[in-house]
Design a protein around this motif. Sequence first.
Motif, PDB file in Angstrom:
ATOM      1  N   LEU A 156     -13.587 102.377  59.783  1.00  0.00           N
ATOM      2  CA  LEU A 156     -12.956 101.194  60.304  1.00  0.00           C
ATOM      3  C   LEU A 156     -13.137 101.490  61.611  1.00  0.00           C
ATOM      4  O   LEU A 156     -12.815 102.618  62.290  1.00  0.00           O
ATOM      5  CB  LEU A 156     -11.743 101.057  59.869  1.00  0.00           C
ATOM      6  N   GLN A 157     -13.778 100.529  62.638  1.00  0.00           N
ATOM      7  CA  GLN A 157     -13.850 100.897  63.973  1.00  0.00           C
ATOM      8  C   GLN A 157     -14.228  99.439  64.793  1.00  0.00           C
ATOM      9  O   GLN A 157     -14.271  98.610  64.122  1.00  0.00           O
ATOM     10  CB  GLN A 157     -15.156 101.790  63.907  1.00  0.00           C
TER      11      GLN A 157
ATOM     12  N   GLY B 112      -3.589 103.532  68.466  1.00  0.00           N
ATOM     13  CA  GLY B 112      -2.627 102.917  69.656  1.00  0.00           C
ATOM     14  C   GLY B 112      -1.958 101.564  68.954  1.00  0.00           C
ATOM     15  O   GLY B 112      -1.633 101.701  67.806  1.00  0.00           O
ATOM     16  N   SER B 113      -1.899 100.471  69.491  1.00  0.00           N
ATOM     17  CA  SER B 113      -1.562  99.242  69.002  1.00  0.00           C
ATOM     18  C   SER B 113      -2.423  98.615  68.371  1.00  0.00           C
ATOM     19  O   SER B 113      -2.059  97.173  67.843  1.00  0.00           O
ATOM     20  CB  SER B 113      -0.706  98.423  70.036  1.00  0.00           C
ATOM     21  N   THR B 114      -3.793  98.697  68.409  1.00  0.00           N
ATOM     22  CA  THR B 114      -4.927  98.183  67.843  1.00  0.00           C
ATOM     23  C   THR B 114      -4.990  98.434  66.544  1.00  0.00           C
ATOM     24  O   THR B 114      -5.385  99.485  65.955  1.00  0.00           O
ATOM     25  CB  THR B 114      -6.109  98.353  68.514  1.00  0.00           C
ATOM     26  N   LEU B 115      -4.911  97.314  65.535  1.00  0.00           N
ATOM     27  CA  LEU B 115      -5.261  97.380  64.229  1.00  0.00           C
ATOM     28  C   LEU B 115      -6.596  97.565  63.868  1.00  0.00           C
ATOM     29  O   LEU B 115      -7.326  96.456  64.227  1.00  0.00           O
ATOM     30  CB  LEU B 115      -4.438  96.113  63.435  1.00  0.00           C
TER      31      LEU B 115
ATOM     32  N   GLY C  42      -5.140 106.294  72.238  1.00  0.00           N
ATOM     33  CA  GLY C  42      -3.858 106.066  71.505  1.00  0.00           C
ATOM     34  C   GLY C  42      -3.773 106.907  70.391  1.00  0.00           C
ATOM     35  O   GLY C  42      -4.696 107.534  69.959  1.00  0.00           O
ATOM     36  N   ALA C  43      -2.422 107.049  69.593  1.00  0.00           N
ATOM     37  CA  ALA C  43      -2.242 107.927  68.618  1.00  0.00           C
ATOM     38  C   ALA C  43      -2.896 107.132  67.104  1.00  0.00           C
ATOM     39  O   ALA C  43      -2.923 105.972  67.299  1.00  0.00           O
ATOM     40  CB  ALA C  43      -0.917 107.859  68.156  1.00  0.00           C
ATOM     41  N   ILE C  44      -3.790 107.698  66.200  1.00  0.00           N
ATOM     42  CA  ILE C  44      -4.088 107.346  65.213  1.00  0.00           C
ATOM     43  C   ILE C  44      -3.087 107.033  64.344  1.00  0.00           C
ATOM     44  O   ILE C  44      -2.588 108.175  64.034  1.00  0.00           O
ATOM     45  CB  ILE C  44      -5.338 108.114  64.695  1.00  0.00           C
TER      46      ILE C  44
ATOM     47  N   GLY D 213     -12.643 104.108  66.420  1.00  0.00           N
ATOM     48  CA  GLY D 213     -12.227 104.083  64.739  1.00  0.00           C
ATOM     49  C   GLY D 213     -12.062 105.399  64.190  1.00  0.00           C
ATOM     50  O   GLY D 213     -12.088 106.381  64.685  1.00  0.00           O
ATOM     51  N   VAL D 214     -11.926 105.156  62.834  1.00  0.00           N
ATOM     52  CA  VAL D 214     -11.788 106.366  62.064  1.00  0.00           C
ATOM     53  C   VAL D 214     -12.613 106.286  60.864  1.00  0.00           C
ATOM     54  O   VAL D 214     -13.387 105.369  60.303  1.00  0.00           O
ATOM     55  CB  VAL D 214     -10.640 106.203  61.500  1.00  0.00           C
ATOM     56  N   ARG D 215     -13.102 107.191  60.211  1.00  0.00           N
ATOM     57  CA  ARG D 215     -13.771 107.425  58.776  1.00  0.00           C
ATOM     58  C   ARG D 215     -12.539 108.067  57.915  1.00  0.00           C
ATOM     59  O   ARG D 215     -12.051 109.391  58.284  1.00  0.00           O
ATOM     60  CB  ARG D 215     -14.762 108.259  58.748  1.00  0.00           C
ATOM     61  N   VAL D 216     -12.180 107.535  56.877  1.00  0.00           N
ATOM     62  CA  VAL D 216     -11.130 108.188  55.981  1.00  0.00           C
ATOM     63  C   VAL D 216     -11.562 108.067  54.527  1.00  0.00           C
ATOM     64  O   VAL D 216     -12.231 107.367  54.028  1.00  0.00           O
ATOM     65  CB  VAL D 216      -9.677 107.407  56.071  1.00  0.00           C
ATOM     66  N   LYS D 217     -11.388 109.560  53.818  1.00  0.00           N
ATOM     67  CA  LYS D 217     -11.445 109.641  52.577  1.00  0.00           C
ATOM     68  C   LYS D 217     -10.252 109.252  51.800  1.00  0.00           C
ATOM     69  O   LYS D 217      -9.302 110.395  52.038  1.00  0.00           O
ATOM     70  CB  LYS D 217     -12.166 111.054  52.352  1.00  0.00           C
ATOM     71  N   VAL D 218     -10.234 108.326  50.810  1.00  0.00           N
ATOM     72  CA  VAL D 218      -8.972 107.844  50.210  1.00  0.00           C
ATOM     73  C   VAL D 218      -9.024 108.255  48.967  1.00  0.00           C
ATOM     74  O   VAL D 218     -10.234 108.273  48.307  1.00  0.00           O
ATOM     75  CB  VAL D 218      -8.865 106.296  50.484  1.00  0.00           C
TER      76      VAL D 218
END
Length: 527
Positions: free
Chosen positions: A237-238, A216-219, A245-247, A197-202
Amino acid sequence: MSWISAARGARKMRLVGAVALVSAVLTPVATSAPSASADTAPPSIASTSYPKFVESSSMRWRGTHWSATPSFRWTPTTTAGVAKYQVQTWHGKRRGSMVGMDSLGSGYQSTVANYPASRTSVAGHIYSGDQVCRRVRAVNSAGTVGRWSGWKCSYAPLGTEEFEPGYGFDNGVFDYYARNNGASNNPMRSASYLAKGVRVKVRTGPKYGKARILVGSTLLGTVSGYASKSGYKVVTLQKSANLTGAIKVRAISDDSRPFRFVGLWALRATAPLGSSRVVTWRSPSELWPVTDPVESSDTTRPKMTGFSLSPTFPTTRNSNGFYSVKASWRGSDNVKVTGYEVATKHGGSTSYYDGGSGATTSTSMPVIVDWAGSATCHRVRAFDAAGNFSPWTSWKCSHAPLIPISDWTASAGPAVAGKAWTSVRMLDDYYHRPARTRDRYSAKKLRIQYRVGPRWGRAKVYVSGTYFGTINAYSSTVGTKWVTLTATREAHERIRFVPVTTKDVLIGKVFVIPDPAKNLPPAPTRG
């Protein structure tokens, strides 16, 4: 056997073992049974600390890569009887895991690093987009080792070297926009990653919209930046297991509400800690002269009497598709010059890094300068039959230019004087942003060709946020000029032209010149 023959033999042995890949299982090591020694048994580690997430503001450009040096700290239950501490490092790269990163260096060298008992912290490198985990144990003077502490892991954000914007727009090294222009979703994407997953600062506010985030193809989920007031929020999100795959960050709001984030961290499951590759890396040795030195009483050093590399700034490719550059040199000696050592370094997309050296009896050679924005540099020294070397010449460099239109995101400008030019005022492919390069470069200086005349205006020049200078193309006479702009420090990112007048500015060829004071090893392997 001469000293140089022995050195050659040692060099072969080093090169045979230059890279060793050994499977290792990193299971905790249990405390040995107390010995009969009067030495105090080693204490356990009471606590450890390591910043879980490195902020974008802590990342620094090192000449070939982005990295930070967060401190891994530990507190023992007591310091009595401790002879040293051992720190083990696990390195989670893009597509896998490994151990062997030297805890204070930038290469992959030792599985376990030893530190004196007075040391209770280390601050090794962690590269952008990577994860570094560390643990520590104590050893007493009798050699008895204590238990490992638990692993503590730190994540670094993906930078522009790992997170290619695709059809998005990078506002800075760790600051990105994703937009939906109506024709496509303009996804921003990384290289292939192993991540759960990822941690993202928005960035939040009334002008920001939504985006879907995938591995990848996983939402993973949908994140909204919309808010009544401006600010920031952090979203994680994880999934439960690693994905490959690519993020991807895919905007789903309309053009008027881009999705903006100022840091994205790839998270990975820690299960691979149990089965990781061990990598040992050694750089090759210096290349020795082409002939063995002879026994001689000659101690006089040769001299370099001439060295040229031209042209410095070629503008026309030859029939083979390269820029024609030639290096020539001469030396003298009280007896005879028997050969020359030629050293190389390269730059452009990075600061200058060592390209090795070679020995020759020739006094000239062709130099290949090919990739747009690249630089190739050489220096030479002479040697004689007795093994005496002259001092090195100074470095001389030749540069390949960035080409109008093809190396820039802006659309084509008008053809002038039978040549193509990059228009600073044209709308580019990234939503009305000023003209900028498609690739990223390290630059201390920029040599820029531009048109002058009464119909042209002014533009500021930046590499990322570093200001290089302003081009004033207004003139009562029509023609072409060159200008060299120098920054206070070397900068690394896309080269940008920002118009400051309503009149256009036409840019021709641009030469990228890294800081000549930097001579760095190649960037670490990121795969």
